[in-house]
Design a protein around this motif. Structure first.
Motif, PDB file in Angstrom:
ATOM      1  N   ASP A  64       1.856  27.805  89.547  1.00  0.00           N
ATOM      2  CA  ASP A  64       2.022  26.433  90.038  1.00  0.00           C
ATOM      3  C   ASP A  64       2.878  26.464  91.306  1.00  0.00           C
ATOM      4  O   ASP A  64       4.055  26.813  91.269  1.00  0.00           O
ATOM      5  CB  ASP A  64       2.689  25.568  88.972  1.00  0.00           C
ATOM      6  N   GLU A  65       2.283  26.095  92.414  1.00  0.00           N
ATOM      7  CA  GLU A  65       2.965  26.140  93.714  1.00  0.00           C
ATOM      8  C   GLU A  65       4.209  25.248  93.733  1.00  0.00           C
ATOM      9  O   GLU A  65       5.209  25.577  94.360  1.00  0.00           O
ATOM     10  CB  GLU A  65       1.998  25.732  94.821  1.00  0.00           C
ATOM     11  N   ARG A  66       4.157  24.114  93.045  1.00  0.00           N
ATOM     12  CA  ARG A  66       5.318  23.213  93.014  1.00  0.00           C
ATOM     13  C   ARG A  66       6.510  23.876  92.346  1.00  0.00           C
ATOM     14  O   ARG A  66       7.641  23.683  92.761  1.00  0.00           O
ATOM     15  CB  ARG A  66       4.972  21.902  92.308  1.00  0.00           C
ATOM     16  N   HIS A  67       6.258  24.670  91.318  1.00  0.00           N
ATOM     17  CA  HIS A  67       7.350  25.378  90.647  1.00  0.00           C
ATOM     18  C   HIS A  67       7.955  26.425  91.573  1.00  0.00           C
ATOM     19  O   HIS A  67       9.179  26.601  91.604  1.00  0.00           O
ATOM     20  CB  HIS A  67       6.844  26.039  89.366  1.00  0.00           C
ATOM     21  N   MET A  68       7.119  27.116  92.324  1.00  0.00           N
ATOM     22  CA  MET A  68       7.622  28.118  93.265  1.00  0.00           C
ATOM     23  C   MET A  68       8.454  27.460  94.364  1.00  0.00           C
ATOM     24  O   MET A  68       9.501  27.968  94.747  1.00  0.00           O
ATOM     25  CB  MET A  68       6.468  28.913  93.869  1.00  0.00           C
ATOM     26  N   GLU A  69       8.000  26.316  94.864  1.00  0.00           N
ATOM     27  CA  GLU A  69       8.757  25.586  95.880  1.00  0.00           C
ATOM     28  C   GLU A  69      10.100  25.119  95.329  1.00  0.00           C
ATOM     29  O   GLU A  69      11.113  25.183  96.020  1.00  0.00           O
ATOM     30  CB  GLU A  69       7.953  24.389  96.385  1.00  0.00           C
ATOM     31  N   ALA A  70      10.103  24.649  94.095  1.00  0.00           N
ATOM     32  CA  ALA A  70      11.341  24.189  93.467  1.00  0.00           C
ATOM     33  C   ALA A  70      12.324  25.351  93.303  1.00  0.00           C
ATOM     34  O   ALA A  70      13.523  25.203  93.563  1.00  0.00           O
ATOM     35  CB  ALA A  70      11.050  23.539  92.119  1.00  0.00           C
ATOM     36  N   LEU A  71      11.829  26.501  92.897  1.00  0.00           N
ATOM     37  CA  LEU A  71      12.698  27.670  92.743  1.00  0.00           C
ATOM     38  C   LEU A  71      13.274  28.088  94.094  1.00  0.00           C
ATOM     39  O   LEU A  71      14.472  28.380  94.201  1.00  0.00           O
ATOM     40  CB  LEU A  71      11.930  28.825  92.098  1.00  0.00           C
ATOM     41  N   GLN A  72      12.464  28.084  95.123  1.00  0.00           N
ATOM     42  CA  GLN A  72      12.949  28.427  96.460  1.00  0.00           C
ATOM     43  C   GLN A  72      13.995  27.418  96.936  1.00  0.00           C
ATOM     44  O   GLN A  72      15.003  27.788  97.541  1.00  0.00           O
ATOM     45  CB  GLN A  72      11.788  28.499  97.440  1.00  0.00           C
ATOM     46  N   PHE A  73      13.776  26.139  96.638  1.00  0.00           N
ATOM     47  CA  PHE A  73      14.730  25.090  96.997  1.00  0.00           C
ATOM     48  C   PHE A  73      16.079  25.341  96.323  1.00  0.00           C
ATOM     49  O   PHE A  73      17.129  25.253  96.950  1.00  0.00           O
ATOM     50  CB  PHE A  73      14.159  23.724  96.587  1.00  0.00           C
ATOM     51  N   VAL A  74      16.049  25.674  95.041  1.00  0.00           N
ATOM     52  CA  VAL A  74      17.282  25.932  94.293  1.00  0.00           C
ATOM     53  C   VAL A  74      18.010  27.141  94.876  1.00  0.00           C
ATOM     54  O   VAL A  74      19.227  27.117  95.064  1.00  0.00           O
ATOM     55  CB  VAL A  74      16.980  26.126  92.786  1.00  0.00           C
ATOM     56  N   LEU A  75      17.270  28.204  95.201  1.00  0.00           N
ATOM     57  CA  LEU A  75      17.900  29.399  95.752  1.00  0.00           C
ATOM     58  C   LEU A  75      18.487  29.157  97.143  1.00  0.00           C
ATOM     59  O   LEU A  75      19.520  29.733  97.492  1.00  0.00           O
ATOM     60  CB  LEU A  75      16.902  30.558  95.772  1.00  0.00           C
ATOM     61  N   ARG A  76      17.869  28.277  97.922  1.00  0.00           N
ATOM     62  CA  ARG A  76      18.454  27.914  99.224  1.00  0.00           C
ATOM     63  C   ARG A  76      19.780  27.189  99.023  1.00  0.00           C
ATOM     64  O   ARG A  76      20.729  27.372  99.796  1.00  0.00           O
ATOM     65  CB  ARG A  76      17.481  27.059 100.034  1.00  0.00           C
ATOM     66  N   ASN A  77      19.864  26.380  97.978  1.00  0.00           N
ATOM     67  CA  ASN A  77      21.118  25.695  97.665  1.00  0.00           C
ATOM     68  C   ASN A  77      22.200  26.685  97.249  1.00  0.00           C
ATOM     69  O   ASN A  77      23.368  26.509  97.596  1.00  0.00           O
ATOM     70  CB  ASN A  77      20.895  24.639  96.579  1.00  0.00           C
TER      71      ASN A  77
END
Length: 108
Positions: A64-77
């Motif tokens: 799920d691309e949305r899950h990957m984007e969310a994980l990347q967002f969290v790691l940027r934080n």
């Protein structure tokens, strides 16, 4: 935080029990991380983001691309809060302060 994300509830309280249970809502943990960041507790905020990233990774559907984007967002934080904590620890000049945009986050 993404401005388009609708939080399910505002009643998330962190406790040892919640931290030990990987099936709890990581959204509440992410919201708590933002609250700590706003108070200037970047080390704690970064740690909370990192815990949320682990929970996300263990529970998400990797296709799920949305899950990957969310994980990347969290790691940027995580990266941003660690950089802020380091900046404050070293008492560097204001012009050396890391900005959210340098980590792919919104300045707002």
């Amino acid at each position: 935080m993404k401005s388009t994300f609708q939080w399910k509830s505002d009643d998330f309280i962190i406790s040892a029990e919640k931290l030990a249970n990987p099936n709890n809502k990581y959204h509440g943990l992410e919201k708590l991380a933002v609250q700590y960041r706003n108070k200037g507790a970047n080390v704690l905020a970064g740690d909370l983001w990192l815990i949320a990233a682990g929970w996300r990774r263990n529970t998400m559907d990797p296709s799920d691309e949305r899950h990957m984007e969310a994980l990347q967002f969290v790691l940027r934080n995580v990266e941003y809060d660690r950089a802020m904590a380091e900046w404050k620890k070293k008492k560097l000049a204001r012009n050396a302060m890391p900005y959210p945009s340098l980590f792919g986050l919104s300045d707002a």
